[in-house]
Design a protein around this motif. Structure first.
Motif, PDB file in Angstrom:
ATOM      1  N   ALA A   1       0.831  -1.200   0.000  1.00 31.74           N
ATOM      2  CA  ALA A   1       0.000   0.000   0.000  1.00 31.74           C
ATOM      3  C   ALA A   1       0.870   1.256   0.000  1.00 31.74           C
TER       4      ALA A   1
ATOM      5  N   ALA B   1       2.333   1.606  -3.462  1.00 30.84           N
ATOM      6  CA  ALA B   1       1.307   2.057  -4.404  1.00 30.84           C
ATOM      7  C   ALA B   1       1.078   3.557  -4.279  1.00 30.84           C
ATOM      8  N   ALA B   2       1.072   4.063  -3.043  1.00 30.35           N
ATOM      9  CA  ALA B   2       0.881   5.495  -2.837  1.00 30.35           C
ATOM     10  C   ALA B   2       2.051   6.287  -3.414  1.00 30.35           C
TER      11      ALA B   2
ATOM     12  N   GLY C   1       1.689   6.350  -7.237  1.00 26.55           N
ATOM     13  CA  GLY C   1       0.414   6.830  -7.745  1.00 26.55           C
ATOM     14  C   GLY C   1      -0.484   5.748  -8.293  1.00 26.55           C
ATOM     15  N   LEU C   2      -0.469   4.579  -7.660  1.00 23.72           N
ATOM     16  CA  LEU C   2      -1.275   3.441  -8.116  1.00 23.72           C
ATOM     17  C   LEU C   2      -2.468   3.233  -7.195  1.00 23.72           C
ATOM     18  N   ASP C   3      -3.645   3.088  -7.786  1.00 28.91           N
ATOM     19  CA  ASP C   3      -4.830   2.698  -7.030  1.00 28.91           C
ATOM     20  C   ASP C   3      -4.842   1.164  -6.991  1.00 28.91           C
ATOM     21  N   LEU C   4      -4.307   0.594  -5.938  1.00 29.89           N
ATOM     22  CA  LEU C   4      -4.131  -0.859  -5.859  1.00 29.89           C
ATOM     23  C   LEU C   4      -5.461  -1.553  -5.594  1.00 29.89           C
ATOM     24  N   GLN C   5      -5.870  -2.363  -6.559  1.00 30.45           N
ATOM     25  CA  GLN C   5      -7.082  -3.164  -6.436  1.00 30.45           C
ATOM     26  C   GLN C   5      -6.693  -4.640  -6.555  1.00 30.45           C
ATOM     27  N   TYR C   6      -7.015  -5.431  -5.533  1.00 25.84           N
ATOM     28  CA  TYR C   6      -6.653  -6.843  -5.566  1.00 25.84           C
ATOM     29  C   TYR C   6      -7.630  -7.626  -6.448  1.00 25.84           C
TER      30      TYR C   6
ATOM     31  N   ARG D   1       5.612  -1.758  -9.373  1.00 28.47           N
ATOM     32  CA  ARG D   1       4.296  -1.758  -8.744  1.00 28.47           C
ATOM     33  C   ARG D   1       4.032  -3.090  -8.042  1.00 28.47           C
TER      34      ARG D   1
ATOM     35  N   SER E   1      -1.496  -7.360  -8.179  1.00 28.43           N
ATOM     36  CA  SER E   1      -2.887  -7.385  -7.721  1.00 28.43           C
ATOM     37  C   SER E   1      -3.280  -8.758  -7.200  1.00 28.43           C
TER      38      SER E   1
END
Length: 512
Positions: free
Chosen positions: A84, A87-88, A91-96, A388, A391
């Motif tokens: 997390a 990802a911050a 600039g990644l919106d991490l979605q599993y 990155r 997921s």
């Protein structure tokens, strides 16, 4: 649908997106770095990206830790906080999420069986697999030529063994037609085949053979299927077996797929983990074949990504064709290490902000020096990149989940049960058994003739005036086919092989 794969963030604060453009995904690539520097995560991230873009993937799970791509990552996982934070940063919106996976296994234990016929493997790759010398490879080429000319399909190992038995028993006649065939070379090949069987590799050869279309599927959502080959046991059986099998599969893709030019995205991406095994002690002919495949297969829409510890493991002629690169840390403990580090740095487009050689040496776990092809296929400037997080789940999956996914893959009905159809072994055995029956009938006729001769002889002793017509003795031939019938029947252990075979099988070359 996106036209690129987000790999990580670059720049001084890791805020500049580093992307692999799908239109150049078939220009091949390299993932390199020392053990523990993050190559597996990078491999998983790229596989996810291609799958999400609708591109099927094939990769080998050498250590058993890639199967997690079939399961979604979890906020409860121990690395979630670190992921997390990363990802911050980038600039990644991490979605599993999980990705569609088909499991394969040469041994049929952790996936659906994946097979090739002996004929498809061919003499060059089979010689590499068996570690044959040049004279032994020549004999193997004779066997393949003979099988082709005499319509003796080579599907599994027993087909090849039966044909070698025939050649051994008739080496003089066959040498006169194809060139010298020595019994010593045949014996050496047979011993190597025995070693291969003891490794459990006999299951690799046979039918139903893999259809390439089954590697190039998408799921109902349009995501590319991730074909995962369980390779931990395969590596234990022998690294040469692993490398030869993957090279065979790559060669089949090259030979069978049509030309497509430069598509908007690859038709298939092939990840070749532990790539150094492909080139270790490889003969020049084999390296040339790999170079040819790597150079031309991109026009078939296939991207090949080599994963290895050191770029120096890959020959220069092939390394020069790998346009998309992710270089994790290299260690420089010895003079050779330092030389390899310098050579690796020289293959990147310089970045004035940092020294590439120092960056490759100093990047931390999960960080890499990357370079991806840009507009018009020009290599991008090298960039320090924070990779990155994936997921999907890191690490292996529960065996129950694997079993459920295998049951629902649709491949079980097609591949799980082996087929043993009429081929060289059955055809040669049938010839031998016919010869045995003919020999038995000939023996019965000869015995009747001898009995009649005895009757004539007794009659002549009692009646000197009577004459008995001379009888011709039964003709006996010892053709190539009869010699084979004897040896092959003995090898099979059949009842006919236990009798004295005097009938005429007829030469296998009789049609000519």
């Amino acid at each position: 649908m996106t036209d690129k794969i987000f790999v990580g963030g670059g720049g001084e604060a890791y805020g500049v997106p580093q992307n692999l453009l799908l239109k150049y995904g078939n220009r091949h690539g390299l993932i390199a770095g020392a053990t523990g520097t993050g190559k597996t995560v990078t491999l998983q991230v790229l596989a996810e990206g291609f799958s999400a873009a609708g591109v099927p993937v094939f990769m080998a799970d050498v250590k058993g830790d890639l199967a997690g791509i079939a399961a979604a990552g979890s906020p409860e996982a121990k690395l979630h906080d670190a992921f997390a934070k990363r990802a911050a940063t980038i600039g990644l919106d991490l979605q599993y999420q999980a990705f569609p996976v088909t499991f394969w296994d040469l041994f049929g234990e952790q996936g659906h069986p994946i097979r090739a016929t002996v004929a498809e493997m061919g003499p060059l790759l089979l010689s590499r697999l068996l570690e044959l010398t040049e004279p032994q490879e020549g004999v193997l080429n004779v066997a393949f030529r003979l099988a082709d000319e005499e319509e003796l399909p080579l599907l599994d190992l027993k087909d090849l063994q039966a044909l070698l038995t025939f050649i051994a028993e008739n080496d003089k006649e066959i040498s006169g037609r194809y060139g010298l065939v020595s019994s010593a070379s045949i014996g050496a090949i047979q011993r190597r085949l025995l070693v291969l069987e003891n490794q459990g590799a006999a299951q690799m050869f046979g039918e139903p053979a893999l259809e390439l279309a089954d590697l190039m599927r998408t799921d109902a959502q349009g995501r590319g299927m991730v074909n995962l080959l369980a390779a931990d046991k395969l590596m234990n059986a022998g690294p040469r077996l692993y490398a030869t099998f993957l090279l065979w599969l790559l060669s089949e893709l090259f030979e069978e797929l049509p030309e497509v030019g430069d598509p908007e995205k690859p038709k298939l991406v092939f990840f070749f983990d532990e790539a150094h095994l492909l080139f270790n002690d490889a003969p020049k002919a084999l390296v040339s074949k790999v170079e040819q495949v790597a150079r031309l297969i991109r026009s078939k829409g296939v991207g090949v990504y080599f994963i290895t510890q050191n770029p120096a493991d890959v020959p220069d002629m092939i390394l020069g064709q790998l346009g998309n690169r992710v270089q994790h840390a290299l260690r420089a403990f010895t003079a050779k290490d330092q030389k390899d580090l310098k050579l690796a740095a020289e293959t990147y487009r310089p970045n004035p902000r940092f020294a590439i050689e120092e960056a490759i040496r100093d990047v931390g776990t999960g960080e890499a020096v990357t370079s991806f092809l840009e507009a018009k296929g020009v290599p991008g400037v090298a960039e320090r990149t924070l990779i990155r997080p994936p997921s999907s789940q890191l690490g292996p999956i529960d065996p129950a989940l694997r079993a459920r996914l295998m049951a629902g893959s649709g491949m079980g009905a097609k591949y799980d049960r082996a087929i043993d159809r009429d081929s060289a072994y059955e055809r040669l055995r049938a010839k031998a058994e016919r010869a045995a029956r003919d020999a038995a009938e000939a023996e019965e006729r000869a015995e009747r003739d001898r009995a009649e001769d005895r009757e004539f002889s007794r009659a002549r002793r009692y009646d000197g005036e009577r004459t008995a017509p001379a009888r011709k003795s039964a003709s006996r031939s010892d053709s190539i086919g009869e010699a084979f019938a004897k040896s092959f029947a003995r090898q099979l252990g059949t009842k006919s092989g236990q009798a004295i075979v005097r009938g005429v099988l007829g030469s296998i070359f009789g049609r000519r």
